[in-house]
Design an enzyme around this catalytic site. Sequence first.
Site, PDB file in Angstrom:
ATOM      1  N   GLY A  91      78.016 -31.486 -30.310  1.00  0.00           N
ATOM      2  CA  GLY A  91      79.240 -30.447 -30.123  1.00  0.00           C
ATOM      3  C   GLY A  91      80.255 -30.961 -29.942  1.00  0.00           C
ATOM      4  CE  LYS A 129      73.417 -20.662 -30.999  1.00  0.00           C
ATOM      5  NZ  LYS A 129      74.998 -21.159 -32.188  1.00  0.00           N
ATOM      6  CD  GLU A 183      85.577 -34.946 -31.553  1.00  0.00           C
ATOM      7  OE1 GLU A 183      84.853 -35.469 -32.489  1.00  0.00           O
ATOM      8  OE2 GLU A 183      85.356 -33.921 -31.106  1.00  0.00           O
ATOM      9  CB  CYS A 225      80.987 -37.051 -33.467  1.00  0.00           C
ATOM     10  SG  CYS A 225      79.380 -37.857 -33.821  1.00  0.00           S
ATOM     11  CB  THR A 256      80.793 -26.398 -25.717  1.00  0.00           C
ATOM     12  OG1 THR A 256      81.926 -25.539 -26.858  1.00  0.00           O
ATOM     13  CG2 THR A 256      79.303 -25.763 -25.969  1.00  0.00           C
ATOM     14  CD  GLU A 272      78.250 -19.921 -34.158  1.00  0.00           C
ATOM     15  OE1 GLU A 272      79.644 -19.445 -33.964  1.00  0.00           O
ATOM     16  OE2 GLU A 272      77.273 -20.155 -34.063  1.00  0.00           O
ATOM     17  CD  GLU A 304      76.160 -37.422 -30.784  1.00  0.00           C
ATOM     18  OE1 GLU A 304      77.529 -37.673 -31.211  1.00  0.00           O
ATOM     19  OE2 GLU A 304      75.431 -37.075 -31.814  1.00  0.00           O
TER      20      GLU A 304
END
Length: 493
Positions: free
Chosen positions: A228, A175, A385, A284, A232, A178, A250
């Site tokens: 991500g 997935k 972040e 990241c 989340t 988007e 991660e």
Amino acid sequence: MKRYGHFIDGKDVEPHCGEWIETVDPYRGEAWASIARGSAHDADRAVAAARMAMTKGEWARMSATRRGRVMRNIGDAVASHAARLAEIEARDNGKLLAEMHGQLNAIAECWYYYAGLADKIEGSSVPVEKPEIFAFTTREPIGVVAALTAWNSPLWFATVKCAPAMAAGCAVVVKPSEFASVSTLEMAALMRDAGVPDGVFNVVTGLGQEVGAALVEHRDVAKISFTGSDTTGTRIYETAARSLKRVSLELGGKSPNIVFADADLDLAAAGVVSGIFGAAGQMCSAGSRLLVEKSIKEVFVQKLLKLATDIRLGDPMDPQTNVGPIATPPQFQKVLDYIAIAKKEGARCILGGKQAAGPGLQGGQFVEPTIFDDVTNGMRIAQEEVFGPVLSIIEFSGEEQAVEIGNDVAFGLVAAVWTKSIGRALRMSKALHVGTVWINTYRTYSYMMPFGGMKRSGIGREQGIESVNEYLETKSVFISAAEHAATNAFVQR
């Protein structure tokens, strides 16, 4: 404008709901393709295809050696189409084309690497204390894997999740974000030509709360691999725990780039610039906190400013461009909001600090390379972040304080140390609570080296040999050669 459906069971599939999402070129600010808006129905169909492939299909019957050959074909296909895939991803998320060319080479090599590991997965015989018993272990695929990838490096994330999973014998449902799905769909199409059996590699596009959530909750998904934000990631971890799914995460970082007085300051300055302004800071592993020793701070900051002011923003397809646009409108606004927060907190902006404007930047979501001085480690700009081209400068005195400041965040992904002292390098690498430490370098990666974080930067490791273990279960087998029933057959554990 090309329209992309899901890739399920080796076929292009239109969304069950009949809806589509436009994907926008962040440099031009224009829609250039559309992707399917997936639903729980689409996710269920993909999981069913993956489960069939790895339990009853050709993939399940295939020897490990043959699986490796198929995966090598994937590497060949990626290598053959590298230039096209690089252009697609650069257009989809604004990454520099020059950087994508290098990344595509690494992606092909990563498929080769795990192809070679496919038939090296072994169990062992165990000399248990009962002489009439032959005991051994096998390593078996964990089950269907859902790979949820981020928009900043979709092809890389899909590869480092799916290649070890497929080497282990799993089938996958990807997935992608988007905001950047097209390159993953294009790679999926190459799977057919590479000889990947239907259902082994599936892609369902759409919104996280619709498709991603359905995959995390699906009873036939055994493992979630997510890249991500930590926010989340926390929600995914909580949801997956209800059905005891295996999870690897991660997540984000607030990484320290630590410069000591004995370092090669020119080399360190180049490393700091690359570590925060490369990929427009949308990494990241971005070195968003510069920790510089007090005695050299003034000299070092001048070197840094000289390099940073020469950065060229512009078209990511132009080889002369150093920094491209911010990939998505929400992220663009988030970066500008954090700049405002830093100013309000009392940090002193010594470079940039606003949306970039000028020839060739119209329609693009550009933020000036930004540097804040007089930052204390308690400020939000030093703790949270940003995921953009924003650097915070914090001074320190001595190793002990450098370690204290470096570790004083919720994250623990990467850190860098710049010094000519091998002793200091070893001490610092041990003391920093992060998954990766770079000494006199930054942004040095290899698919052969494990990558992952500590604390809120994640769980588990990707890349390297040990990442295959994330997709395997160990089974114990006892075979009795005794001619009579054992007298202790009912002894409790």
